[in-house]
Design an enzyme around this catalytic site. Structure first.
Site, mmCIF file in Angstrom:
data_model
loop_
_atom_site.group_PDB
_atom_site.id
_atom_site.type_symbol
_atom_site.label_atom_id
_atom_site.label_comp_id
_atom_site.label_asym_id
_atom_site.label_seq_id
_atom_site.Cartn_x
_atom_site.Cartn_y
_atom_site.Cartn_z
ATOM 1 N N THR A 1 68.901 -23.427 63.890
ATOM 2 C CA THR A 1 70.284 -23.029 63.707
ATOM 3 C C THR A 1 70.288 -21.883 62.700
ATOM 4 O O THR A 1 69.245 -21.298 62.414
ATOM 5 C CB THR A 1 71.114 -24.221 63.202
ATOM 6 N N LYS B 1 76.730 -29.064 59.732
ATOM 7 C CA LYS B 1 75.437 -28.893 59.072
ATOM 8 C C LYS B 1 75.591 -28.506 57.604
ATOM 9 O O LYS B 1 74.595 -28.209 56.942
ATOM 10 C CB LYS B 1 74.618 -27.832 59.804
ATOM 11 N N THR C 1 72.501 -19.884 68.037
ATOM 12 C CA THR C 1 73.567 -19.855 67.035
ATOM 13 C C THR C 1 74.867 -19.482 67.722
ATOM 14 O O THR C 1 74.935 -18.471 68.426
ATOM 15 C CB THR C 1 73.249 -18.823 65.931
ATOM 16 N N CYS D 1 71.060 -14.266 67.986
ATOM 17 C CA CYS D 1 70.271 -15.496 68.150
ATOM 18 C C CYS D 1 70.939 -16.388 69.196
ATOM 19 O O CYS D 1 72.113 -16.742 69.050
ATOM 20 C CB CYS D 1 70.155 -16.226 66.812
ATOM 21 N N SER E 1 66.778 -20.429 62.814
ATOM 22 C CA SER E 1 66.276 -19.456 63.781
ATOM 23 C C SER E 1 66.946 -18.093 63.648
ATOM 24 O O SER E 1 66.331 -17.066 63.919
ATOM 25 C CB SER E 1 66.487 -19.995 65.200
ATOM 26 N N GLY F 1 73.056 -27.349 52.933
ATOM 27 C CA GLY F 1 72.984 -26.979 54.348
ATOM 28 C C GLY F 1 71.582 -27.223 54.863
ATOM 29 O O GLY F 1 70.604 -27.012 54.128
#
Length: 275
Positions: free
Chosen positions: A69, A101, A250, A247, A212, A133
């Site tokens: 993420t 998150k 995401t 990404c 990521s 996080g």
């Protein structure tokens, strides 16, 4: 004549054996005993050695895994903002678009007094505490989150020391070292990244990111840090927008937490901006 007839019989037996070999499946061929022809078998298999894709105790490397993420933390203009997306991916499938998150945790004792969580009767979540996080496996991240909360209870108001103690246990403990996750933690004094390699990192430019999409978010946030009219939340949101465009793991469902930083850090930021 007898000599020729015996040779013909041997040749006929050999041809019949070759025919049986060609008509039988490969597994049976590997088990055939060739002593009748005068040499020992060089390939043998038993039932315990046969290959199986269903009964193997080893995990298949081709099995889809949960991908990362993007979590971003920015400190600017007297505020610290931590923002993350909500996407959970399994292979090429989006499992959930709005996962949470980002968490805010409070030590059980603050200044010698017991702190009540907002879930408890008569308790309200205050503006302070610690923002956390995480990126990686959810179960592993929550295990580390519980450990961090225990360290904060042991060392209240000392996030740096609590993070170092967590990293030491994460690195040396036989059970914890298998956990696969990365944490960003921030309070009114400091922001840190904690990894399973035993690293506790503080950024030099007040920007930290994991996951990521972290390279894209970090680059965008660093470029936007010098824009004076943008707040910490504005910088984080614009950087996350860029990361979500680049990404595939995401999305644009952002959740965030904002906290005021201490006056001492505000003075340092003002001095650095003046210089």
């Amino acid at each position: 004549i007898d000599h020729h007839s015996s040779s013909l019989k041997s040749l006929a037996q050999f041809l019949k054996m070759i025919q049986r070999v060609l008509l039988q499946p490969l597994s049976s061929y590997l088990r055939i005993s060739t002593t009748a022809v005068g040499f020992k078998p060089f390939i043998t298999t038993s039932s315990s050695q046969t290959c199986s894709f269903t009964n193997s105790t080893k995990s298949n490397s081709a099995t889809p895994t949960y991908h990362g993420t993007t979590i971003l933390c920015v400190r600017k203009n007297g505020k610290v903002c931590m923002m993350g997306d909500g996407q959970v991916s399994l292979g090429n499938m989006v499992v959930k678009p709005n996962a949470r998150k980002i968490r805010r945790i409070h030590p059980k004792t603050v200044g010698g007094k017991k702190h009540k969580d907002k879930d408890e009767e008569g308790g309200e979540e205050g503006p302070g505490g610690t923002i956390v996080g995480f990126a990686g496996s959810t179960a592993d991240a929550f295990t580390l989150l519980d450990r961090l909360e225990a360290k904060l209870d042991e060392y209240p108001g000392q996030l740096a020391r609590s993070s170092v103690e967590l990293a030491k246990g994460w690195r040396t403990d036989k059970y914890l070292r298998r956990l696969e996750a990365s944490l960003l933690v921030a309070d009114a004094t400091i922001s840190l990244e904690i990894t399973g390699n035993g690293d506790v990192l503080e950024s030099h430019d007040k920007v930290l990111a994991v996951g990521s999409g972290s390279p894209f978010a970090t680059a965008a946030a660093r470029a936007l840090q010098d824009v004076p009219e943008l707040s910490a939340e504005d910088v984080a949101r614009r950087a996350m927008e860029i990361a979500s465009d680049m990404c595939v793991y995401t999305n644009k469902h952002f959740l965030y937490e904002v906290m005021d930083i201490k006056d001492e850090e505000k003075k340092k930021e003002e001095e650095n901006s003046e210089n």
